[in-house]
Design a protein around this motif. Sequence first.
Motif, PDB file in Angstrom:
ATOM      1  N   SER A 108     -47.403   9.739  -9.064  1.00 15.31           N
ATOM      2  CA  SER A 108     -46.363  10.764  -8.907  1.00 15.31           C
ATOM      3  C   SER A 108     -46.962  12.156  -8.758  1.00 15.31           C
ATOM      4  CB  SER A 108     -45.452  10.778 -10.133  1.00 15.31           C
ATOM      5  OG  SER A 108     -44.939   9.527 -10.380  1.00 15.31           O
ATOM      6  N   MET A 112     -46.283  14.573  -5.654  1.00 16.03           N
ATOM      7  CA  MET A 112     -45.420  15.741  -5.792  1.00 16.03           C
ATOM      8  C   MET A 112     -46.086  17.026  -5.323  1.00 16.03           C
ATOM      9  SD  MET A 112     -43.507  14.608  -9.244  1.00 16.03           S
ATOM     10  CE  MET A 112     -42.411  15.979  -9.498  1.00 16.03           C
ATOM     11  N   ALA A 113     -47.403  16.970  -5.078  1.00 19.89           N
ATOM     12  CA  ALA A 113     -48.053  18.113  -4.435  1.00 19.89           C
ATOM     13  C   ALA A 113     -47.715  18.131  -2.947  1.00 19.89           C
ATOM     14  CB  ALA A 113     -49.564  18.035  -4.630  1.00 19.89           C
ATOM     15  N   THR A 117     -43.711  19.930   1.069  1.00 23.51           N
ATOM     16  CA  THR A 117     -44.010  20.096   2.495  1.00 23.51           C
ATOM     17  C   THR A 117     -43.150  19.158   3.340  1.00 23.51           C
ATOM     18  OG1 THR A 117     -46.257  20.648   1.866  1.00 23.51           O
ATOM     19  CG2 THR A 117     -45.879  20.133   4.182  1.00 23.51           C
ATOM     20  N   GLU A 120     -39.591  20.575   3.348  1.00 30.14           N
ATOM     21  CA  GLU A 120     -39.406  21.765   4.181  1.00 30.14           C
ATOM     22  C   GLU A 120     -39.449  21.446   5.661  1.00 30.14           C
ATOM     23  OE1 GLU A 120     -41.919  25.009   3.234  1.00 30.14           O
ATOM     24  OE2 GLU A 120     -41.013  25.262   1.258  1.00 30.14           O
ATOM     25  N   HIS A 132     -42.332   9.336 -11.885  1.00 34.47           N
ATOM     26  CA  HIS A 132     -41.879  10.598 -12.462  1.00 34.47           C
ATOM     27  C   HIS A 132     -40.357  10.701 -12.332  1.00 34.47           C
ATOM     28  CE1 HIS A 132     -41.345  14.866 -13.085  1.00 34.47           C
ATOM     29  NE2 HIS A 132     -42.644  15.029 -13.323  1.00 34.47           N
ATOM     30  N   PRO A 133     -39.644  11.028 -13.443  1.00 36.77           N
ATOM     31  CA  PRO A 133     -38.175  11.022 -13.369  1.00 36.77           C
ATOM     32  C   PRO A 133     -37.631  11.990 -12.311  1.00 36.77           C
ATOM     33  CG  PRO A 133     -38.963  11.897 -15.475  1.00 36.77           C
ATOM     34  CD  PRO A 133     -40.129  11.281 -14.798  1.00 36.77           C
ATOM     35  N   ASP A 134     -38.366  13.076 -12.050  1.00 31.13           N
ATOM     36  CA  ASP A 134     -37.849  14.063 -11.099  1.00 31.13           C
ATOM     37  C   ASP A 134     -38.456  13.933  -9.709  1.00 31.13           C
ATOM     38  OD1 ASP A 134     -36.303  15.162 -13.068  1.00 31.13           O
ATOM     39  OD2 ASP A 134     -37.919  16.479 -13.760  1.00 31.13           O
ATOM     40  N   SER A 137     -36.339  14.887  -6.843  1.00 29.73           N
ATOM     41  CA  SER A 137     -35.630  16.165  -6.946  1.00 29.73           C
ATOM     42  C   SER A 137     -36.141  17.201  -5.949  1.00 29.73           C
ATOM     43  CB  SER A 137     -35.738  16.721  -8.362  1.00 29.73           C
ATOM     44  OG  SER A 137     -37.040  17.222  -8.566  1.00 29.73           O
TER      45      SER A 137
ATOM     46  N   ARG B  51     -54.313  25.686   5.730  1.00 29.79           N
ATOM     47  CA  ARG B  51     -54.292  25.250   4.341  1.00 29.79           C
ATOM     48  C   ARG B  51     -55.718  25.077   3.822  1.00 29.79           C
ATOM     49  NH1 ARG B  51     -50.063  23.138   1.455  1.00 29.79           N
ATOM     50  NH2 ARG B  51     -50.906  22.561  -0.545  1.00 29.79           N
ATOM     51  N   MET B 158     -45.540  15.299 -17.078  1.00 34.22           N
ATOM     52  CA  MET B 158     -44.612  15.464 -15.963  1.00 34.22           C
ATOM     53  C   MET B 158     -44.950  16.698 -15.125  1.00 34.22           C
ATOM     54  SD  MET B 158     -42.629  12.991 -16.272  1.00 34.22           S
ATOM     55  CE  MET B 158     -42.217  11.763 -17.485  1.00 34.22           C
ATOM     56  N   LYS B 161     -42.857  21.591 -11.881  1.00 34.93           N
ATOM     57  CA  LYS B 161     -42.512  21.383 -10.466  1.00 34.93           C
ATOM     58  C   LYS B 161     -41.684  22.550  -9.945  1.00 34.93           C
ATOM     59  CE  LYS B 161     -38.625  18.493 -11.826  1.00 34.93           C
ATOM     60  NZ  LYS B 161     -37.649  19.567 -11.927  1.00 34.93           N
ATOM     61  N   ASN B 162     -41.519  22.552  -8.629  1.00 31.94           N
ATOM     62  CA  ASN B 162     -40.732  23.585  -7.949  1.00 31.94           C
ATOM     63  C   ASN B 162     -41.155  25.004  -8.342  1.00 31.94           C
ATOM     64  OD1 ASN B 162     -39.376  21.441  -6.897  1.00 31.94           O
ATOM     65  ND2 ASN B 162     -37.644  21.581  -8.321  1.00 31.94           N
ATOM     66  N   ARG B 165     -42.932  30.260  -4.477  1.00 27.72           N
ATOM     67  CA  ARG B 165     -44.055  30.969  -3.834  1.00 27.72           C
ATOM     68  C   ARG B 165     -44.029  32.429  -4.282  1.00 27.72           C
ATOM     69  NH1 ARG B 165     -42.342  28.071   1.052  1.00 27.72           N
ATOM     70  NH2 ARG B 165     -43.815  26.371   1.337  1.00 27.72           N
ATOM     71  N   ARG B 176     -46.989  29.333   6.327  1.00 33.60           N
ATOM     72  CA  ARG B 176     -46.545  29.473   7.712  1.00 33.60           C
ATOM     73  C   ARG B 176     -46.490  30.920   8.187  1.00 33.60           C
ATOM     74  NH1 ARG B 176     -45.517  24.452   9.239  1.00 33.60           N
ATOM     75  NH2 ARG B 176     -45.494  23.188   7.367  1.00 33.60           N
ATOM     76  N   MET B 250     -49.656  25.512  -4.478  1.00 33.63           N
ATOM     77  CA  MET B 250     -49.411  24.055  -4.486  1.00 33.63           C
ATOM     78  C   MET B 250     -47.956  23.753  -4.835  1.00 33.63           C
ATOM     79  SD  MET B 250     -52.226  22.574  -3.653  1.00 33.63           S
ATOM     80  CE  MET B 250     -52.096  20.856  -4.135  1.00 33.63           C
ATOM     81  N   ARG B 251     -47.369  24.585  -5.664  1.00 30.57           N
ATOM     82  CA  ARG B 251     -45.967  24.506  -6.081  1.00 30.57           C
ATOM     83  C   ARG B 251     -45.675  23.355  -7.019  1.00 30.57           C
ATOM     84  NH1 ARG B 251     -42.029  25.306  -1.461  1.00 30.57           N
ATOM     85  NH2 ARG B 251     -40.813  26.096  -3.159  1.00 30.57           N
ATOM     86  N   TYR B 252     -46.675  22.533  -7.320  1.00 31.84           N
ATOM     87  CA  TYR B 252     -46.512  21.533  -8.366  1.00 31.84           C
ATOM     88  C   TYR B 252     -47.869  21.395  -9.038  1.00 31.84           C
ATOM     89  CZ  TYR B 252     -46.229  17.076 -10.750  1.00 31.84           C
ATOM     90  OH  TYR B 252     -46.280  16.101 -11.718  1.00 31.84           O
TER      91      TYR B 252
END
Lengths: 374, 615
Positions: A108, A112-113, A117, A120, A132-134, A137, B51, B158, B161-162, B165, B176, B250-252
Motif C-alpha cells: 500500500s 500510495m506514492a 498521479t 490527477e 491500507h484502509p484509505d 480515498s 520528476r 498508515m 496521505k493527501n 503541494r 507540471r 511525494m504527497r504521501y
Amino acid sequence: MKRRGIFLALSILVFALIFATGTGTAEEKIAKIAVYGPMTGEHAEYGLGFRYATELQVEKWNKRGGAGGYKLEVIVFDDKNNGEEAATIAERVVEDLDVVGIIGSYVSGVSMAATPTFQEAGLVNISASASHPDFTSAGDYIFRNNTVISVEGASTVRGVDKVLGAKKIGLLSIMTDWGRATAAIMTKLIEDNPNLTLVIHEECTDGSDDYSTPIANFKAAGVDAVIIVGMHNTFVPFARQYRQQDPKIGLAAFANLYDDQVLKLGGEYVENTVFPVAYFNESDEPNIVEFRDAFHARAGKNPSSLSAQAYDAAGMICEAIEKTKSNDRAKIRDYVANINYDGVGGEIKFDSRGEAQKVFMVLQIKDGKFVKVD
Amino acid sequence: MSDLFQNANQAGNFWERAEMFFARRRLAVIALFVILLLGLPLIDTPSYVKRIYVLIMIYGTLALGLNLPTGYTGQVSLGNAAFFAIGAYTSALLVTKAEFGFFAALPFAALLAGVAGLMVGLPSLRLSGSYLSIVTLGFAEIVRMILANWQTVTNGPMGVKNIPRPFFFGLELSLRNNGAYYLILVILLFTALLCYVLVCSKIGRAFVAIKEDELAATMMGIKTVYYKVLAFVLSAAISGVAGAFYAHFMRYIDPNSFTFDTSILILSIVILGGMGTLRGMYLGAALLVSFPEVLRFLDRYRFVFYGLVLVLMMRFRPQGILGWQSKVPYRFPSGVRRDNIGTNLESIPLSDEKEPLMEVKNVVKRFGGLAAVSDVSFHVDRGEIVSIIGPNGAGKTTIFNILTGIYEIDGGEILFERGLIHNAKPQNIVKMGVSRTFQNIRLFPNMRVIENVLVGTHVNTRYGFFDAVFRTARFRREEAAKTEKAVKILKSIGLDYRMHDYAKNLPYGEQRKLEIARAIATDARLLLLDEPAAGMNPQESNNLLEFIRLLRDRGYTILLIEHDMNVVMNISDRIYVLDYGKLIAQGLPGEITKNPKVIEAYLGGVKEHAKHKRT
C-alpha cells in the motif's frame, strides 16, 4: 576506425528499431495495460505474479482478436518496492496516452506514492493487493480488487457457525497492528452472531513456539472452537499443541492458510480446520482451470489469490475496452466503476469507494487436502 | 618565485586540467550552470524526467547535508534518513493537521530535525569511528519505530496521505507547472551556498582539522566538541528541509519511505561523488538517482548492472569520481596580496627585568602505581630558551602533555604568567599563549600548508557562525588579517614557496618547520617544541637552530625537548635533566656537561655509544 564501426552499427540498429516500431503502430490500434510492482528483490514473487497474470489475461484477449478493435499490449515496470520509483513510474505511465489502465503495486505505502498521479491524470488503477484502509480515498480512478478484513472475517464466522457447528468460541490473536485491529473486528462479528458466544480472548506474540498458557485458559473456559488471528507460523504450532491435548477442538482462521505448507507442516493436527478464501485453485470451473494451468506453465507454480486478483483486474480493463470500444480513459473508468465482472475470484463489483465486494467461500482441510465446503 | 602550481594547466591529469580550466573561469562557469538549471525544465521534456530532476536535487541537498559531518568532519553517519524523516513528518503533520502553510512549516522542520541532530551529535563527544556510525544507525531505527508506533500523532504504519503541494502566493507548485522544480532548485542552491561559505571559513577548516587529527586540532585550540556537534546539527537541519520538500512533493509518506536503504543511498552519493568536496555531491546525486531509471531497459538485470557499476567505480576511483585533491592555488580573501606581505615576524615586547613566564612547582603525575613525573619543579623565564633532556622514558613528553592540558596532574601546581593553568582544558591553555609541536609530527596531512597555519590562527580568529554564513565585515577583516599573518609566518620560516601544497607532500624537515609555524600562528608566547630536530640532517638542523634563535630574539620563549646534543648545547640558555621522572640536574650547558650524575645517567651512555658508531 574500430570506434567508428561500432557507432555506425549502433546507429543502424537505432534507426531499424525506430522504423520497426513506427510501421507497427500505423497498421493497428493499440491499447496498453501497464503493470507495476516489485519485479526484483525480496518481494519479487508478488510483482512477477501480477505480471504473469496480466500477461495471461491479455494474451487470452489477443487470441480472440483483441478488445474493442484494439490490439492489447502489456508494459511492465519494476518499482523494487520503493515509493519514489513508483511515483516516477506513475508519471511515466500517465504520459503514454496508449495506456488505458494500470495494475499494482504490491505494498500500500508504495502504491500510495503513485495514486495521486493516476488520479490527477485520470488513469484507472486497480490494486490487487493493497490493504491500507484509505487506499481508494485518493479518488474515483483508484480501485481495489482485494479483500477487506471485515468481509473475510464474516466468512470465518460463517464457517465456525455452519460448518463446525461450534457455540462457545475462543479468540487467539497475535500482538501486532494487524492482529489487534483484526481481533477487534472479529469480536464484533462473533457478538453479532446469535448462535455464537465469545467466551475468552487471548493474545500471543507473533510466531511463538509455546502456547501452553492460552491453551490451558481456553480449556478452562470450555470452548468448542478457537479462531486464530495470525499467520500460519502461529496457527500450525498452536494447532499441533492444542490437538495433542484435545483432538476434537474446532479450529478456524483466515485466507492466509491457503498454502500447501500448512498441510505439510500441520499434518493430522490441522484436519477439519475451516477458513475463507476468495479464490480456490482446486475448483473445476473452466475459467479457473484455464487460468491455473496457464499460470503454472509460465511461473512453475500455482497462482496465489493475489495473482488471481491481478488476473481479474486485467480482465476488467480488457472488458471495459471491449464494451466501450474505446481507449478513452474516462470511459474506461466509468465502465469499471459499474462493472459486474465474472472472474476467477467470483462475481466482482465495486462500491462507491472503489472497493471490490467479494464473496468468500469456506474451505476445510479434509484428509490432508483443501476442500470447498460452503 | 618558483610556484609548484604555475604550470598546472600544462601538467596534471585530465581531472586536474579540467578543474584548473573551470577555476579560472569560476564566475562564468557558475553563472552558466545556474542559467542551465533555470532553463532546463522549459525544454519540452516528459514530466517523469522532470520528476527525476527533482529527485536528483532532493538527494543532492541530502548529500550536501551528510557531507558536513561525514565528508568534512570524518564522522560517518548511517542514519541521515532519520533527519530526512523528521523533517518530512514535521512539515506534513503541521500542514495536514494544524493547517500551516508549507513555508510556515519549513522552519519547524529544520528546527526539529536540528534538535534530533543535537541528540545524535552529543554521543559523538565520547564515540568515534564505527561506534558512532552504529549509534546513528540505531537512532534511525528508533525514529522509524516511533513513526510507526506513535499512532495518535504520526498515523503509524498508515502514513500521512493527501499532503498538499506547497503554495507560493496562491500558486500551487507542482511538477507540471515547474513550481516544484524551481522550489527545490532554490533549496539546493541555498544549501550549496551555505556549505560553501562554511567550508571557506575557520569553521570548515576546523571540521577538516578534526577529521585529519583530532588531538592536534584540540592542541590548536579548536573546541572539537562544539564543531562535531555543529556538523551534525547542520546536517540534520539541511536534511530536515529536504524532507519537508519531499513530503509535499511525494504527497504521501509512511515510515517505510525512510529506511536504512535511504541512509545508504545518501552515503553512497557522498562517497561516490567524493567525500569532502561540494562538486562531488551534485554529480553523485545525478548519477545514483538517475541510473535506475536510465537502466530500466535492462529489466530485471538493472540492479545487477547498477551494483557492478558501483563496484567498478570504487575500484578505479576510490576517492570518488570528483574526489581528487584540488591543485588550484588556495584562494586568498580579496585584498590580500601575497607579494606585499613582509617576511619579518612581529616582535613580542619584552620587559627588561627577568620574570618567570611559566613556573612548574612540585608536579606529580602517576599512571596507576607508576609515578611518571614525581615532584618536578622548574621555571622558564621570558625570552629564554630552556631545554629538558633525559634518556628515553624519563618523562619529558609526559611533562609536555601535562603543560598542554592533555593529562591532569596528581599534585603540585603550574603557573603561566602568574595564573594557575594546571588541569585546565587544552583549548584554554592554547588561548592563554602556550602552544606545542609533537615528537611524531601531527600535521593535518590532507590540508594545504597555508591551511595548516590558518588552523593555528583559529583560536584567536574572532568571528562566529553567523559572521561566516553572512560574510560580515568582521569576517572579511579577520580572514584577511589571519591570511596575511599565515603568509608572513610561512615566509619567515621559508615555507611560503609551498604554501598551496598539501602538508603530506612536504619532506620531513619541512613538515617539522610547518608544525612550528602552526604553533606560532596561535599567538603563543611560549612554544613547547618536542624534538624539533629529530630526523633532520645537519644542514636542516642548523637552519632550525637559527630560526629558533630568531624566534627568541623576537620575544618568544621556548621550552625544548631534544636528543640532539649539538642542538641542545648550542642553543639552550639553561638545561634541566630528567631521569625516571625526577629532576636530577639543572644549570647552564657548560655545567650540565660536567655534572657526574648527568654523565652517568645520560650523556655518558650516549657518548660511548656515539664513539662506537664513529669508529
